[in-house]
Design a protein around this motif. Structure first.
Motif, PDB file in Angstrom:
ATOM      1  N   ALA A 184      -4.051  -2.613  -8.248  1.00 21.05           N
ATOM      2  CA  ALA A 184      -3.407  -1.485  -8.917  1.00 21.05           C
ATOM      3  C   ALA A 184      -2.294  -0.915  -8.042  1.00 21.05           C
ATOM      4  O   ALA A 184      -1.193  -0.619  -8.525  1.00 21.05           O
ATOM      5  N   MET A 185      -2.557  -0.795  -6.735  1.00 17.41           N
ATOM      6  CA  MET A 185      -1.521  -0.314  -5.821  1.00 17.41           C
ATOM      7  C   MET A 185      -0.417  -1.355  -5.673  1.00 17.41           C
ATOM      8  O   MET A 185       0.772  -1.019  -5.594  1.00 17.41           O
TER       9      MET A 185
ATOM     10  N   TRP B  60       0.547  -3.422  -7.962  1.00 17.40           N
ATOM     11  CA  TRP B  60       1.357  -3.311  -9.179  1.00 17.40           C
ATOM     12  C   TRP B  60       2.316  -2.136  -9.056  1.00 17.40           C
ATOM     13  O   TRP B  60       3.495  -2.246  -9.432  1.00 17.40           O
ATOM     14  N   ALA B  61       1.855  -1.007  -8.525  1.00 22.42           N
ATOM     15  CA  ALA B  61       2.715   0.163  -8.357  1.00 22.42           C
ATOM     16  C   ALA B  61       3.870  -0.146  -7.408  1.00 22.42           C
ATOM     17  O   ALA B  61       5.010   0.281  -7.650  1.00 22.42           O
ATOM     18  N   CYS B  62       3.588  -0.891  -6.330  1.00 19.20           N
ATOM     19  CA  CYS B  62       4.656  -1.249  -5.394  1.00 19.20           C
ATOM     20  C   CYS B  62       5.657  -2.200  -6.045  1.00 19.20           C
ATOM     21  O   CYS B  62       6.878  -2.065  -5.863  1.00 19.20           O
TER      22      CYS B  62
ATOM     23  N   ARG C  73       6.335  -2.463  -9.229  1.00 15.98           N
ATOM     24  CA  ARG C  73       7.106  -1.706 -10.216  1.00 15.98           C
ATOM     25  C   ARG C  73       8.151  -0.828  -9.528  1.00 15.98           C
ATOM     26  O   ARG C  73       9.269  -0.673 -10.033  1.00 15.98           O
ATOM     27  N   THR C  74       7.798  -0.288  -8.371  1.00 18.02           N
ATOM     28  CA  THR C  74       8.761   0.510  -7.605  1.00 18.02           C
ATOM     29  C   THR C  74       9.954  -0.328  -7.186  1.00 18.02           C
ATOM     30  O   THR C  74      11.103   0.132  -7.249  1.00 18.02           O
TER      31      THR C  74
ATOM     32  N   ASP D   2       0.807  -1.220   0.000  1.00 13.54           N
ATOM     33  CA  ASP D   2       0.000   0.000   0.000  1.00 13.54           C
ATOM     34  C   ASP D   2       0.839   1.268   0.000  1.00 13.54           C
ATOM     35  O   ASP D   2       0.300   2.367   0.125  1.00 13.54           O
ATOM     36  N   SER D   3       2.173   1.125  -0.165  1.00 17.85           N
ATOM     37  CA  SER D   3       3.044   2.293  -0.146  1.00 17.85           C
ATOM     38  C   SER D   3       4.259   2.069  -1.040  1.00 17.85           C
ATOM     39  O   SER D   3       5.186   1.345  -0.659  1.00 17.85           O
ATOM     40  N   PRO D   4       4.305   2.683  -2.216  1.00 14.57           N
ATOM     41  CA  PRO D   4       5.501   2.574  -3.053  1.00 14.57           C
ATOM     42  C   PRO D   4       6.756   3.071  -2.345  1.00 14.57           C
ATOM     43  O   PRO D   4       7.849   2.520  -2.568  1.00 14.57           O
TER      44      PRO D   4
ATOM     45  N   ARG E 240      10.237   1.068  -1.840  1.00  6.15           N
ATOM     46  CA  ARG E 240      11.551   1.597  -2.226  1.00  6.15           C
ATOM     47  C   ARG E 240      12.544   1.477  -1.071  1.00  6.15           C
ATOM     48  O   ARG E 240      13.709   1.085  -1.257  1.00  6.15           O
TER      49      ARG E 240
END
Length: 282
Positions: free
Chosen positions: A75-76, A78-80, A82-83, A44-46, A50
């Motif tokens: 979706a979140m 996936w963002a994490c 990708r990060t 829940d937090s890119p 990181r």
């Protein structure tokens, strides 16, 4: 009458797999060195993802499975994921952490969605609540290129640890004492006796011994201890107390669910402290 020499279990297993038309190369051979310290993160937090890459862990595990039956925003997630990929590319480390996903149990619609959308982004899957090799096969069919760590956290899975570990998609086993604990407490609420025995340190070590035997027979690295949930709250002492007997039993990996636990666990599970790999005779 002469007695023919015994054949190694690994050779017999290879012949059986060849007859079935299965892959005969163990999945574990694809990884030159298994991760030692895994960090579980809620996806829940890119920014947290990181920071996890910078922390020096061996594997970052995005926890998609809510033990209460809830799922995650893919979706979140996936963002994490990708990060993590981007952060690894720019980290400049000789050995970047693997990205793994703790998905929902096999056979669920949530797991099917997670595999379809995210499995191609990771190096491994953590599969909870495995009860048989059929669960592993269900996931392997949908993500054939990804290695799987089936988590033993129930009596059914423990009794079938040997067949689960011999599945060609399995890279190593995982263990969750917390999973056994939850089920023991539910059984106690239903009136089943001996709940205290199921929660004891002695029984946890006995369960680990069964898993070590299964891993050795399958030619796998030692299992990963402490695979629970990123949402659990456990102090440093609790994790250290659980990690030390696991390492003494032959486990070669440990999960943390908070960066605050990493320094202490890394001293116990780091490369210099890792026990030698198991070897099969013959």
């Amino acid at each position: 009458m002469s007695v023919p020499p015994l054949r190694s279990t690994s050779r017999l297993r290879e012949r059986v797999r060849a007859r079935r038309g299965e892959c005969t190369t163990p999945a574990a051979s694809l990884a030159p060195r298994p991760p030692d310290v895994h960090l579980l993160l809620a996806p829940d937090s890119p920014e947290a993802a990181r920071e996890a890459v910078r922390s020096g862990v061996d594997a970052v595990v995005l926890d998609l499975y809510g033990d209460d039956g809830s799922g995650q925003d893919l979706a979140m997630a996936w963002a994490c994921a990708r990060t993590v990929q981007i952060a690894r590319a720019g980290a400049g480390r000789s050995r970047s952490p693997q990205l793994r996903l703790r998905v929902n149990p096999a056979g669920t619609a949530a797991c099917e969605d997670e595999l379809a959308q995210l499995a191609g982004m990771c190096e491994g899957l953590i599969l909870p609540e495995v009860r048989s090799a059929d669960d592993v096969q269900w996931v392997a069919k949908r993500a054939p290129a990804v290695r799987i760590v089936p988590v033993i956290e129930n009596a059914e899975g423990l009794s079938r640890a040997a067949s689960i570990s011999s599945h060609p998609a399995v890279s190593r086993l995982g263990y969750s004492a917390a999973g056994f604990t939850r089920r023991a407490r539910r059984a106690g609420e239903a009136g089943t006796e001996a709940v205290g025995l199921l929660l004891s340190a002695e029984v946890r070590q006995w369960q680990r011994g069964i898993m070590i035997a299964a891993a050795v027979a399958a030619g796998l690295p030692g299992p990963v201890n402490g695979i629970g949930t990123a949402r659990a709250k456990a102090g440093l002492d609790a994790y250290a107390e659980d990690a030390a007997p696991a390492r003494s039993a032959g486990f070669t990996g440990q999960c943390a669910n908070s960066p605050a636990q990493l320094a202490r666990l890394s001293r116990l599970w780091g490369p210099a402290a890792a026990p030698p790999p198991h070897r099969e005779a013959g």
